[in-house]
Design a protein around this motif. Sequence first.
Motif, mmCIF file in Angstrom:
data_model
loop_
_atom_site.group_PDB
_atom_site.id
_atom_site.type_symbol
_atom_site.label_atom_id
_atom_site.label_comp_id
_atom_site.label_asym_id
_atom_site.label_seq_id
_atom_site.Cartn_x
_atom_site.Cartn_y
_atom_site.Cartn_z
ATOM 1 N N GLY A 113 16.221 -3.341 12.090
ATOM 2 C CA GLY A 113 17.033 -3.987 11.063
ATOM 3 C C GLY A 113 17.199 -3.197 9.782
ATOM 4 N N TYR A 114 16.553 -2.035 9.672
ATOM 5 C CA TYR A 114 16.551 -1.310 8.396
ATOM 6 C C TYR A 114 17.570 -0.165 8.327
ATOM 7 C CZ TYR A 114 12.448 -4.130 7.724
ATOM 8 O OH TYR A 114 11.609 -5.213 7.614
ATOM 9 N N CYS A 115 18.276 0.099 9.429
ATOM 10 C CA CYS A 115 19.462 0.958 9.395
ATOM 11 C C CYS A 115 20.634 0.081 9.813
ATOM 12 C CB CYS A 115 19.322 2.143 10.351
ATOM 13 S SG CYS A 115 18.119 3.370 9.827
ATOM 14 N N THR A 116 21.551 -0.160 8.905
ATOM 15 C CA THR A 116 22.677 -1.035 9.229
ATOM 16 C C THR A 116 23.754 -0.291 10.004
ATOM 17 O OG1 THR A 116 23.667 -0.556 7.061
ATOM 18 C CG2 THR A 116 22.241 -2.495 7.228
ATOM 19 N N LYS A 117 23.729 1.028 9.929
ATOM 20 C CA LYS A 117 24.560 1.918 10.734
ATOM 21 C C LYS A 117 24.064 3.333 10.461
ATOM 22 C CE LYS A 117 28.371 2.220 7.358
ATOM 23 N NZ LYS A 117 29.828 2.029 7.199
ATOM 24 N N VAL B 226 0.429 11.805 20.097
ATOM 25 C CA VAL B 226 0.626 12.270 18.725
ATOM 26 C C VAL B 226 -0.210 11.409 17.781
ATOM 27 C CG1 VAL B 226 2.294 12.650 16.879
ATOM 28 C CG2 VAL B 226 2.951 13.104 19.250
ATOM 29 N N LEU B 227 -1.122 12.055 17.034
ATOM 30 C CA LEU B 227 -1.965 11.319 16.089
ATOM 31 C C LEU B 227 -1.309 11.165 14.730
ATOM 32 C CD1 LEU B 227 -4.004 12.401 18.328
ATOM 33 C CD2 LEU B 227 -5.747 12.231 16.547
ATOM 34 N N SER B 228 -0.546 12.170 14.318
ATOM 35 C CA SER B 228 0.191 12.063 13.054
ATOM 36 C C SER B 228 1.452 12.900 13.154
ATOM 37 C CB SER B 228 -0.669 12.520 11.862
ATOM 38 O OG SER B 228 -0.825 13.929 11.851
ATOM 39 N N VAL B 229 2.477 12.470 12.428
ATOM 40 C CA VAL B 229 3.764 13.140 12.463
ATOM 41 C C VAL B 229 4.189 13.513 11.054
ATOM 42 C CG1 VAL B 229 4.930 10.891 12.470
ATOM 43 C CG2 VAL B 229 6.205 12.916 13.142
ATOM 44 N N HIS B 230 4.873 14.633 10.935
ATOM 45 C CA HIS B 230 5.406 15.117 9.660
ATOM 46 C C HIS B 230 6.917 15.219 9.830
ATOM 47 C CE1 HIS B 230 5.048 18.391 6.279
ATOM 48 N NE2 HIS B 230 5.641 17.290 5.874
ATOM 49 N N PHE B 231 7.649 14.369 9.117
ATOM 50 C CA PHE B 231 9.104 14.273 9.311
ATOM 51 C C PHE B 231 9.824 15.394 8.563
ATOM 52 C CE2 PHE B 231 7.706 9.912 10.233
ATOM 53 C CZ PHE B 231 8.325 9.722 11.466
ATOM 54 N N THR B 232 9.839 16.551 9.186
ATOM 55 C CA THR B 232 10.539 17.716 8.634
ATOM 56 C C THR B 232 11.747 18.028 9.504
ATOM 57 O OG1 THR B 232 9.019 19.150 9.847
ATOM 58 C CG2 THR B 232 8.480 18.677 7.551
ATOM 59 N N LEU B 233 11.520 18.622 10.665
ATOM 60 C CA LEU B 233 12.615 18.990 11.552
ATOM 61 C C LEU B 233 13.316 17.765 12.135
ATOM 62 C CD1 LEU B 233 10.907 21.972 13.423
ATOM 63 C CD2 LEU B 233 12.460 22.062 11.466
ATOM 64 N N CYS B 234 12.619 16.662 12.261
ATOM 65 C CA CYS B 234 13.239 15.424 12.758
ATOM 66 C C CYS B 234 13.993 14.673 11.666
ATOM 67 C CB CYS B 234 12.183 14.489 13.352
ATOM 68 S SG CYS B 234 11.601 14.978 15.002
ATOM 69 N N GLY B 235 13.897 15.121 10.415
ATOM 70 C CA GLY B 235 14.569 14.431 9.322
ATOM 71 C C GLY B 235 13.777 13.236 8.817
ATOM 72 N N LYS B 236 14.179 12.734 7.655
ATOM 73 C CA LYS B 236 13.490 11.587 7.045
ATOM 74 C C LYS B 236 14.003 10.289 7.662
ATOM 75 C CE LYS B 236 12.014 14.814 4.304
ATOM 76 N NZ LYS B 236 10.957 15.680 4.863
ATOM 77 N N PRO B 237 13.116 9.374 8.028
ATOM 78 C CA PRO B 237 13.569 8.119 8.635
ATOM 79 C C PRO B 237 14.558 7.353 7.762
ATOM 80 C CG PRO B 237 11.222 8.396 8.967
ATOM 81 C CD PRO B 237 11.651 9.490 8.021
ATOM 82 N N TRP B 238 14.357 7.377 6.467
ATOM 83 C CA TRP B 238 15.232 6.606 5.570
ATOM 84 C C TRP B 238 16.625 7.227 5.427
ATOM 85 C CZ3 TRP B 238 10.427 8.549 4.351
ATOM 86 C CH2 TRP B 238 10.387 9.711 3.582
ATOM 87 N N ASP B 239 16.876 8.338 6.110
ATOM 88 C CA ASP B 239 18.244 8.860 6.189
ATOM 89 C C ASP B 239 18.991 8.287 7.387
ATOM 90 O OD1 ASP B 239 17.935 10.435 3.939
ATOM 91 O OD2 ASP B 239 17.316 12.211 5.058
ATOM 92 N N CYS B 240 18.293 7.478 8.200
ATOM 93 C CA CYS B 240 18.905 6.806 9.351
ATOM 94 C C CYS B 240 19.649 7.779 10.262
ATOM 95 C CB CYS B 240 19.835 5.677 8.892
ATOM 96 S SG CYS B 240 18.944 4.268 8.187
ATOM 97 N N GLN B 241 18.990 8.851 10.584
ATOM 98 C CA GLN B 241 19.552 9.825 11.514
ATOM 99 C C GLN B 241 19.529 9.246 12.923
ATOM 100 O OE1 GLN B 241 17.871 13.678 10.896
ATOM 101 N NE2 GLN B 241 18.645 14.546 12.820
ATOM 102 N N THR B 242 20.552 9.542 13.718
ATOM 103 C CA THR B 242 20.647 8.959 15.057
ATOM 104 C C THR B 242 20.699 9.988 16.170
ATOM 105 O OG1 THR B 242 23.057 8.860 14.874
ATOM 106 C CG2 THR B 242 21.810 6.904 14.182
ATOM 107 N N SER B 243 20.893 11.260 15.836
ATOM 108 C CA SER B 243 20.955 12.264 16.897
ATOM 109 C C SER B 243 20.289 13.555 16.444
ATOM 110 C CB SER B 243 22.410 12.530 17.300
ATOM 111 O OG SER B 243 23.143 13.055 16.211
ATOM 112 N N TRP B 244 19.719 14.264 17.424
ATOM 113 C CA TRP B 244 19.022 15.519 17.186
ATOM 114 C C TRP B 244 19.427 16.501 18.279
ATOM 115 C CZ3 TRP B 244 17.102 10.674 16.659
ATOM 116 C CH2 TRP B 244 16.575 10.314 15.408
ATOM 117 N N GLY B 245 18.837 17.674 18.278
ATOM 118 C CA GLY B 245 19.087 18.629 19.351
ATOM 119 C C GLY B 245 18.641 18.074 20.691
ATOM 120 N N VAL B 246 19.210 18.606 21.764
ATOM 121 C CA VAL B 246 18.954 18.072 23.101
ATOM 122 C C VAL B 246 17.460 18.000 23.404
ATOM 123 C CG1 VAL B 246 19.276 18.485 25.566
ATOM 124 C CG2 VAL B 246 21.170 18.857 23.986
ATOM 125 N N GLN B 247 16.715 19.041 23.085
ATOM 126 C CA GLN B 247 15.299 19.073 23.442
ATOM 127 C C GLN B 247 14.421 18.253 22.502
ATOM 128 O OE1 GLN B 247 15.519 23.506 23.758
ATOM 129 N NE2 GLN B 247 14.226 23.205 25.561
#
Length: 406
Positions: free
Chosen positions: A392-396, A325-346
Amino acid sequence: SNGKSNRPIIAYVVTLTGCGSEKRYNPASAMGLITQGAAVLRHSIHLAHSQSSGSSKYDYEMYALIHPSAVECSVDAMRRLGYKVLVRNTPFDDKDIQKEFLREHIDGASCCGRKEFIKLYAYTLTNHPIAVILDLDVLILQPLDDLFDAMLLDDYDVTNSNIPIHRKDIEEEDGTDENDNVTKQKKKKWNKIDAFYTRDYNMVNPGGEKYAGVQGGFLMVKPSESTFAEYVAIVLEGDYRQGKGWGGHYGYFFGGMQIQGICAYYYEGLHPNVGVELNRCRINSMVDNPHFQEKDDNEKKLHVGKCRDGRSDCEDCRSTNVQDVLSVHFTLCGKPWDCQTSWGVQSQDLCLKLHTEWFRIRRNFEESRGEDDALRELPDLEGAYRPEHYFGYCTKPNRYLPIKVQ
């Protein structure tokens, strides 16, 4: 600018159209993009162009095109983060659009309405050989030199390079001649390349893949005042047809009346041999499902259907190796600063790895700040929440430690 450089300088361009008081983004989400997204995006580009690593023969300069309605919340922050700020209004007056339907509806079915057309000002940066238009929730993971070379060097054979071209643009396919004899034909040939882009097949229904829009999170172009003027002339002509799109074909989907539709019309309809569609699993990856979901004969159960891009076989962007992957667009994976921890199985594995890359670059950004910089934020990793992923940037889950800008 990066200071004096003998290397060609690539312009990277982001746009801000508001402060989150309307439509898709609330003020908190808008500020997340403006600070968190902008800081880490810029640092990812810095790393990709770093001479110390010998990774790129090109230099870079960051630009923020800011609509007047976004000035209050973004100008100071973007300047502090190293962006050259250009305040620009929409490049036309909607009252001058000739045809009534577009004139009356140009603000409809999109995130930003007519304000999104400020992206076109990237074409006016003619002091740079190339401009790369990005959304703020994008991350650059590898140097893009192969793309730059293809646009700037003579006799560059794009089909025999490392460039991840969308296969339908280069593979031979069956066709028929005037006597219905089966033939083989190349999809496209390029004498010159003025643009690279990906397309968003998630926005079209089965059968509409030929007119899918350009995905707005990544567009690499050669700046040209004449191209800018042509785009404005297309808008003012107003040939966006109700229920059909630009020229009667392109852009009948969310955002299609604006950049995503008009760029597809420009590079796929009006000038089909100067733009190259790239593999969306490798560039501007959104980790999307490549197949339609179809119902069985009883209309009860969903099963995997045809490829969204019209091919008989298609790569699943949810299982691409992160190293490809050369570049990523955080749409379906969500924004990193929302500290998401789970996604669909695939999607789980790749989304987590891409979020990990974002936080790794965030950590590197903080380390690059001086030790006496009061804004520096380097939390202790011992005992931190999943430090191998979030550094260290997601405390939970859903609890983020933001970048300090002031």
